[in-house]
Design a protein around this motif. Structure first.
Motif, PDB file in Angstrom:
ATOM      1  N   UNK A 239       0.922  -1.226  -0.047  1.00  0.00           N
ATOM      2  CA  UNK A 239       0.020   0.044  -0.055  1.00  0.00           C
ATOM      3  C   UNK A 239       0.969   1.144  -0.003  1.00  0.00           C
ATOM      4  N   UNK A 240       0.450   2.405  -0.591  1.00  0.00           N
ATOM      5  CA  UNK A 240       0.986   3.676  -0.962  1.00  0.00           C
ATOM      6  C   UNK A 240       0.047   4.713  -0.454  1.00  0.00           C
ATOM      7  N   UNK A 241       0.410   5.371   0.518  1.00  0.00           N
ATOM      8  CA  UNK A 241      -0.448   6.567   1.162  1.00  0.00           C
ATOM      9  C   UNK A 241       0.130   7.857   0.616  1.00  0.00           C
ATOM     10  N   UNK A 242      -0.619   8.756  -0.085  1.00  0.00           N
ATOM     11  CA  UNK A 242      -0.440   9.947  -0.410  1.00  0.00           C
ATOM     12  C   UNK A 242      -1.118  11.159   0.093  1.00  0.00           C
ATOM     13  N   UNK A 243      -0.393  12.006   0.755  1.00  0.00           N
ATOM     14  CA  UNK A 243      -1.006  13.298   1.586  1.00  0.00           C
ATOM     15  C   UNK A 243      -0.542  14.480   0.942  1.00  0.00           C
ATOM     16  N   UNK A 244      -1.495  15.458   0.564  1.00  0.00           N
ATOM     17  CA  UNK A 244      -1.152  16.764   0.165  1.00  0.00           C
ATOM     18  C   UNK A 244      -1.162  17.807   1.137  1.00  0.00           C
ATOM     19  N   UNK A 245       0.032  18.806   0.881  1.00  0.00           N
ATOM     20  CA  UNK A 245       0.117  19.840   1.688  1.00  0.00           C
ATOM     21  C   UNK A 245       0.251  21.018   0.595  1.00  0.00           C
ATOM     22  N   UNK A 246      -0.227  22.384   1.087  1.00  0.00           N
ATOM     23  CA  UNK A 246      -0.246  23.478   0.469  1.00  0.00           C
ATOM     24  C   UNK A 246       0.744  24.656   0.997  1.00  0.00           C
ATOM     25  N   UNK A 247       1.595  25.144   0.254  1.00  0.00           N
ATOM     26  CA  UNK A 247       2.060  26.223   0.945  1.00  0.00           C
ATOM     27  C   UNK A 247       2.684  27.336   0.129  1.00  0.00           C
ATOM     28  N   UNK A 248       2.965  28.557   0.600  1.00  0.00           N
ATOM     29  CA  UNK A 248       3.341  29.814  -0.255  1.00  0.00           C
ATOM     30  C   UNK A 248       3.577  31.016   0.451  1.00  0.00           C
ATOM     31  N   UNK A 249       3.302  32.213  -0.153  1.00  0.00           N
ATOM     32  CA  UNK A 249       3.398  33.391   0.531  1.00  0.00           C
ATOM     33  C   UNK A 249       2.715  34.533  -0.193  1.00  0.00           C
ATOM     34  N   UNK A 250       2.608  35.427   0.436  1.00  0.00           N
ATOM     35  CA  UNK A 250       1.473  36.443  -0.072  1.00  0.00           C
ATOM     36  C   UNK A 250       2.085  37.879   0.585  1.00  0.00           C
ATOM     37  N   UNK A 251       1.806  38.908  -0.383  1.00  0.00           N
ATOM     38  CA  UNK A 251       2.114  40.220  -0.052  1.00  0.00           C
ATOM     39  C   UNK A 251       1.190  41.359  -0.630  1.00  0.00           C
ATOM     40  N   UNK A 252       0.706  41.983  -0.030  1.00  0.00           N
ATOM     41  CA  UNK A 252      -0.474  42.998  -0.659  1.00  0.00           C
ATOM     42  C   UNK A 252      -1.648  42.237  -1.042  1.00  0.00           C
ATOM     43  N   UNK A 253      -1.953  40.983  -0.395  1.00  0.00           N
ATOM     44  CA  UNK A 253      -3.095  40.350  -0.693  1.00  0.00           C
ATOM     45  C   UNK A 253      -4.255  40.368   0.182  1.00  0.00           C
ATOM     46  N   UNK A 254      -5.291  40.763  -0.168  1.00  0.00           N
ATOM     47  CA  UNK A 254      -6.564  40.826   0.628  1.00  0.00           C
ATOM     48  C   UNK A 254      -7.225  39.562   1.269  1.00  0.00           C
ATOM     49  N   UNK A 255      -7.435  38.774   0.036  1.00  0.00           N
ATOM     50  CA  UNK A 255      -8.107  37.679   0.052  1.00  0.00           C
ATOM     51  C   UNK A 255      -7.569  36.820  -1.125  1.00  0.00           C
ATOM     52  N   UNK A 256      -7.899  35.439  -0.759  1.00  0.00           N
ATOM     53  CA  UNK A 256      -7.375  34.345  -1.810  1.00  0.00           C
ATOM     54  C   UNK A 256      -8.295  33.146  -1.602  1.00  0.00           C
ATOM     55  N   UNK A 257      -8.676  32.275  -2.479  1.00  0.00           N
ATOM     56  CA  UNK A 257      -9.111  31.142  -2.651  1.00  0.00           C
ATOM     57  C   UNK A 257      -8.174  30.071  -3.282  1.00  0.00           C
ATOM     58  N   UNK A 258      -7.698  29.268  -2.637  1.00  0.00           N
ATOM     59  CA  UNK A 258      -6.475  28.316  -3.237  1.00  0.00           C
ATOM     60  C   UNK A 258      -6.976  26.936  -3.385  1.00  0.00           C
ATOM     61  N   UNK A 259      -7.309  26.372  -4.562  1.00  0.00           N
ATOM     62  CA  UNK A 259      -7.601  24.928  -4.571  1.00  0.00           C
ATOM     63  C   UNK A 259      -6.754  24.120  -5.588  1.00  0.00           C
ATOM     64  N   UNK A 260      -6.136  22.973  -5.068  1.00  0.00           N
ATOM     65  CA  UNK A 260      -5.427  22.149  -5.902  1.00  0.00           C
ATOM     66  C   UNK A 260      -6.087  20.771  -6.005  1.00  0.00           C
ATOM     67  N   UNK A 261      -6.573  20.414  -7.215  1.00  0.00           N
ATOM     68  CA  UNK A 261      -7.111  19.069  -7.642  1.00  0.00           C
ATOM     69  C   UNK A 261      -6.058  18.287  -8.381  1.00  0.00           C
TER      70      UNK A 261
END
Length: 267
Positions: A239-261
């Motif tokens: 068996x192989x288990x795959x787990x997703x993480x999301x990282x990054x950086x933002x400057x002068x951002x008021x709002x964001x919607x981030x989706x990785x499929x």
């Protein structure tokens, strides 16, 4: 009429006899033709496997998956939001994937783990786990600081690949232990520029990335991660288990919607 009836009865009797018995009731040339047809059919069934074993990496680039059918292995989706205020509405639960941005013009780094997980049963694929990754991102930029400011946005999905085969093994370059898992990232979304005072706009991002060398492959396990041929084969049998993480950086951002499929496939 009697001869015709007898002929049909004999023909029906011959049709239900085993293939080997039928040869005794036909002429030698016909029997030879039957045997030749059966042999050709048997060779046709083996031909794709024989062809796959005959090719080399130098000839096709990936001899392990050559000639094999693609298999659908499942999908996952990870979601993160950025906002000036992550306080939930009355009666609503708090969103653990909401990150409160720092006041402009400060940077806001973010790193959220364990956003989505799938486990592939052993022998789900032969030598390759491929990816089809598509981010769908919306970012609101705003500058109310009274002066021109540089902006930046970055988002990247990474995948932790866990297998008991990786227990006790270490990176051949750094010497760091794998502790049962390897982690890698795919292509990221990056944007940077300048905002004039009073600027306010929304920008959409999407950028699909599909399999070339694969998220992980038998060849990569041997050449890059230091596994033996036997360990690499066993990796795909467990068996192989795959787990997703999301990282990054933002400057002068008021709002964001981030989706990785991400959808996975194999051979």
């Amino acid at each position: 009429m009697i001869r015709a009836t007898l002929f049909l009865a004999l023909a029906a009797g011959l049709a239900v006899l085993p293939a080997a018995a039928n040869d005794e009731f036909v002429s030698p040339p016909a029997a030879d033709a039957l045997r030749a047809g059966r042999q050709a059919a048997a060779e046709a069934k083996l031909r794709p496997q024989a062809a796959a074993k005959a090719v080399t990496v130098e000839e096709v680039g990936d001899a392990d998956s050559f000639g094999r059918n693609m298999k659908w292995l499942g999908l996952m989706s990870g979601y993160v939001s950025l906002a000036t205020d992550c306080t939930p509405a009355p009666g609503d639960p708090a969103d653990p994937n909401c990150v409160t941005v720092n006041p402009a013009p400060a940077f806001t780094p973010y790193n959220l783990a364990d956003l989505a997980t799938i486990t592939l049963p052993g022998r789900s694929t032969h030598s390759l786990i491929c990816h089809w990754q598509t981010p769908i991102i919306s970012v609101v930029y705003s500058n109310a600081t009274g002066t021109r400011q540089p902006y930046r946005f970055q988002a990247l999905a990474s995948y932790r690949i866990e297998s008991e085969v990786l227990q006790g093994l270490s990176d051949p370059v750094s010497g760091d232990p794998y502790n049962g898992a390897i982690e890698l990232a795919l292509g990221s979304i990056n944007d940077a520029g300048y905002l004039e005072d009073g600027d306010f706009f929304t920008r959409q991002y999407t950028q699909s990335r599909t399999c070339i060398a694969g998220l992980v492959s038998k060849r990569a396990l041997v050449d890059q991660y230091g596994l033996t041929e036997a360990q690499a084969r066993r990796f795909f049998r467990e068996p192989v288990t795959i787990t997703m993480a999301i990282r990054g950086n933002a400057r002068m951002v008021e709002a964001a919607s981030i989706n990785f499929g991400t959808r996975f496939s194999g051979d």
